[in-house]
Design a protein around this motif. Structure first.
Motif, PDB file in Angstrom:
ATOM      1  N   GLN A  85     -61.566  30.392 -56.644  1.00  0.00           N
ATOM      2  CA  GLN A  85     -60.612  30.183 -57.730  1.00  0.00           C
ATOM      3  C   GLN A  85     -60.762  31.273 -58.777  1.00  0.00           C
ATOM      4  N   VAL A  86     -59.631  31.573 -59.430  1.00  0.00           N
ATOM      5  CA  VAL A  86     -59.621  32.552 -60.508  1.00  0.00           C
ATOM      6  C   VAL A  86     -58.958  31.916 -61.714  1.00  0.00           C
ATOM      7  N   SER A  87     -59.616  31.990 -62.870  1.00  0.00           N
ATOM      8  CA  SER A  87     -59.000  31.509 -64.110  1.00  0.00           C
ATOM      9  C   SER A  87     -59.087  32.638 -65.127  1.00  0.00           C
ATOM     10  N   GLY A  88     -58.813  32.359 -66.365  1.00  0.00           N
ATOM     11  CA  GLY A  88     -58.818  33.385 -67.394  1.00  0.00           C
ATOM     12  C   GLY A  88     -60.132  34.114 -67.537  1.00  0.00           C
ATOM     13  N   VAL A  89     -61.251  33.382 -67.570  1.00  0.00           N
ATOM     14  CA  VAL A  89     -62.553  34.015 -67.763  1.00  0.00           C
ATOM     15  C   VAL A  89     -63.494  33.808 -66.575  1.00  0.00           C
ATOM     16  N   ARG A  90     -63.066  33.029 -65.585  1.00  0.00           N
ATOM     17  CA  ARG A  90     -63.969  32.594 -64.520  1.00  0.00           C
ATOM     18  C   ARG A  90     -63.461  33.000 -63.144  1.00  0.00           C
ATOM     19  N   LEU A  91     -64.415  33.341 -62.274  1.00  0.00           N
ATOM     20  CA  LEU A  91     -64.127  33.696 -60.894  1.00  0.00           C
ATOM     21  C   LEU A  91     -65.119  32.947 -60.017  1.00  0.00           C
ATOM     22  N   THR A  92     -64.612  32.201 -59.054  1.00  0.00           N
ATOM     23  CA  THR A  92     -65.469  31.466 -58.130  1.00  0.00           C
ATOM     24  C   THR A  92     -65.369  32.114 -56.753  1.00  0.00           C
ATOM     25  N   LEU A  93     -66.521  32.341 -56.150  1.00  0.00           N
ATOM     26  CA  LEU A  93     -66.593  32.966 -54.833  1.00  0.00           C
ATOM     27  C   LEU A  93     -67.351  32.064 -53.876  1.00  0.00           C
ATOM     28  N   HIS A  94     -66.998  32.155 -52.598  1.00  0.00           N
ATOM     29  CA  HIS A  94     -67.766  31.482 -51.556  1.00  0.00           C
ATOM     30  C   HIS A  94     -68.410  32.590 -50.740  1.00  0.00           C
ATOM     31  N   GLN A  95     -69.732  32.519 -50.597  1.00  0.00           N
ATOM     32  CA  GLN A  95     -70.452  33.532 -49.842  1.00  0.00           C
ATOM     33  C   GLN A  95     -71.279  32.881 -48.742  1.00  0.00           C
ATOM     34  N   GLU A  96     -71.386  33.597 -47.635  1.00  0.00           N
ATOM     35  CA  GLU A  96     -72.181  33.124 -46.514  1.00  0.00           C
ATOM     36  C   GLU A  96     -73.048  34.251 -45.988  1.00  0.00           C
ATOM     37  N   VAL A  97     -74.203  33.882 -45.447  1.00  0.00           N
ATOM     38  CA  VAL A  97     -75.066  34.812 -44.736  1.00  0.00           C
ATOM     39  C   VAL A  97     -75.105  34.333 -43.295  1.00  0.00           C
ATOM     40  N   LEU A  98     -74.726  35.235 -42.391  1.00  0.00           N
ATOM     41  CA  LEU A  98     -74.641  34.893 -40.972  1.00  0.00           C
ATOM     42  C   LEU A  98     -75.473  35.854 -40.131  1.00  0.00           C
ATOM     43  N   ARG A  99     -75.934  35.345 -39.003  1.00  0.00           N
ATOM     44  CA  ARG A  99     -76.601  36.173 -37.992  1.00  0.00           C
ATOM     45  C   ARG A  99     -75.846  35.949 -36.692  1.00  0.00           C
ATOM     46  N   ALA A 100     -75.171  36.975 -36.223  1.00  0.00           N
ATOM     47  CA  ALA A 100     -74.388  36.886 -34.976  1.00  0.00           C
ATOM     48  C   ALA A 100     -73.468  35.660 -34.995  1.00  0.00           C
ATOM     49  N   GLY A 101     -72.838  35.416 -36.132  1.00  0.00           N
ATOM     50  CA  GLY A 101     -71.895  34.315 -36.256  1.00  0.00           C
ATOM     51  C   GLY A 101     -72.508  32.980 -36.631  1.00  0.00           C
ATOM     52  N   GLU A 102     -73.823  32.866 -36.599  1.00  0.00           N
ATOM     53  CA  GLU A 102     -74.508  31.613 -36.962  1.00  0.00           C
ATOM     54  C   GLU A 102     -74.700  31.558 -38.481  1.00  0.00           C
ATOM     55  N   LEU A 103     -74.245  30.477 -39.087  1.00  0.00           N
ATOM     56  CA  LEU A 103     -74.384  30.302 -40.527  1.00  0.00           C
ATOM     57  C   LEU A 103     -75.826  29.963 -40.881  1.00  0.00           C
ATOM     58  N   LEU A 104     -76.441  30.830 -41.711  1.00  0.00           N
ATOM     59  CA  LEU A 104     -77.817  30.609 -42.141  1.00  0.00           C
ATOM     60  C   LEU A 104     -77.895  30.093 -43.570  1.00  0.00           C
ATOM     61  N   PHE A 105     -76.948  30.521 -44.404  1.00  0.00           N
ATOM     62  CA  PHE A 105     -76.991  30.244 -45.835  1.00  0.00           C
ATOM     63  C   PHE A 105     -75.569  30.334 -46.377  1.00  0.00           C
ATOM     64  N   SER A 106     -75.234  29.444 -47.311  1.00  0.00           N
ATOM     65  CA  SER A 106     -73.935  29.545 -47.980  1.00  0.00           C
ATOM     66  C   SER A 106     -74.132  29.232 -49.458  1.00  0.00           C
ATOM     67  N   ALA A 107     -73.228  29.779 -50.261  1.00  0.00           N
ATOM     68  CA  ALA A 107     -73.314  29.548 -51.699  1.00  0.00           C
ATOM     69  C   ALA A 107     -71.928  29.612 -52.312  1.00  0.00           C
ATOM     70  N   ASP A 108     -71.706  28.738 -53.276  1.00  0.00           N
ATOM     71  CA  ASP A 108     -70.533  28.818 -54.130  1.00  0.00           C
ATOM     72  C   ASP A 108     -71.025  29.363 -55.454  1.00  0.00           C
ATOM     73  N   VAL A 109     -70.444  30.478 -55.863  1.00  0.00           N
ATOM     74  CA  VAL A 109     -70.918  31.239 -57.008  1.00  0.00           C
ATOM     75  C   VAL A 109     -69.821  31.296 -58.062  1.00  0.00           C
ATOM     76  N   THR A 110     -70.166  30.975 -59.297  1.00  0.00           N
ATOM     77  CA  THR A 110     -69.223  31.084 -60.409  1.00  0.00           C
ATOM     78  C   THR A 110     -69.684  32.198 -61.331  1.00  0.00           C
ATOM     79  N   LEU A 111     -68.790  33.157 -61.546  1.00  0.00           N
ATOM     80  CA  LEU A 111     -69.043  34.273 -62.447  1.00  0.00           C
ATOM     81  C   LEU A 111     -68.112  34.155 -63.637  1.00  0.00           C
ATOM     82  N   VAL A 112     -68.570  34.593 -64.790  1.00  0.00           N
ATOM     83  CA  VAL A 112     -67.714  34.645 -65.973  1.00  0.00           C
ATOM     84  C   VAL A 112     -67.771  36.049 -66.548  1.00  0.00           C
TER      85      VAL A 112
END
Length: 132
Positions: A85-112
């Motif tokens: 999501q994107v708002s006036g002061v905020r940006l939300t990202l979804h990030q994943e760390v994968l190894r050969a397509g296998e999900l190892l780690f995920s995070a929802d990150v909010t930046l301002v």
């Protein structure tokens, strides 16, 4: 909103691992930080210029992380970054760390967006245009 996925390659080095030979949990945060920095750079946004000319920096406001499976020394990983999501002061990202397509780690990150003296400010127009 942009549905593009940015990918950033990471090789697990010995220094990234703990005594059990797996990636130490805090290093996933470093991996996704590198992925975010590369994503911004790939969009053509110069963070140093934003800081120096507009006095705007991005600050991590919130992160929700989910550790799924361990990565190990010499693994070749892919960090993906997708706009949420994107708002006036905020940006939300979804990030994943994968190894050969296998999900190892995920995070929802909010930046301002913040001024150099620590006050919230609007996301730069240039960035908002590029993520929509």
């Amino acid at each position: 909103m942009s549905h593009q996925v940015h990918e950033f390659a990471v090789t697990v080095h010995y220094e990234d691992t703990d005594m059990a030979g797996i990636v130490y949990h805090a290093n996933y945060l470093k991996f996704i930080e590198r992925g975010r920095s590369d994503w911004v750079r790939a969009m053509g946004v110069d963070q140093l210029a934003l800081r120096d000319t507009q006095g705007v920096v991005f600050v991590l406001r919130r992160i929700e992380a989910d550790y799924r499976a361990p990565a190990r020394f010499e693994d070749q990983l892919s960090v993906t970054t997708r706009v949420g999501q994107v708002s006036g002061v905020r940006l939300t990202l979804h990030q994943e760390v994968l190894r050969a397509g296998e999900l190892l780690f995920s995070a929802d990150v909010t930046l301002v967006a913040m001024t150099l003296d620590g006050h919230p400010t609007r996301l730069p127009q240039e960035l908002r245009r590029k993520v929509h």
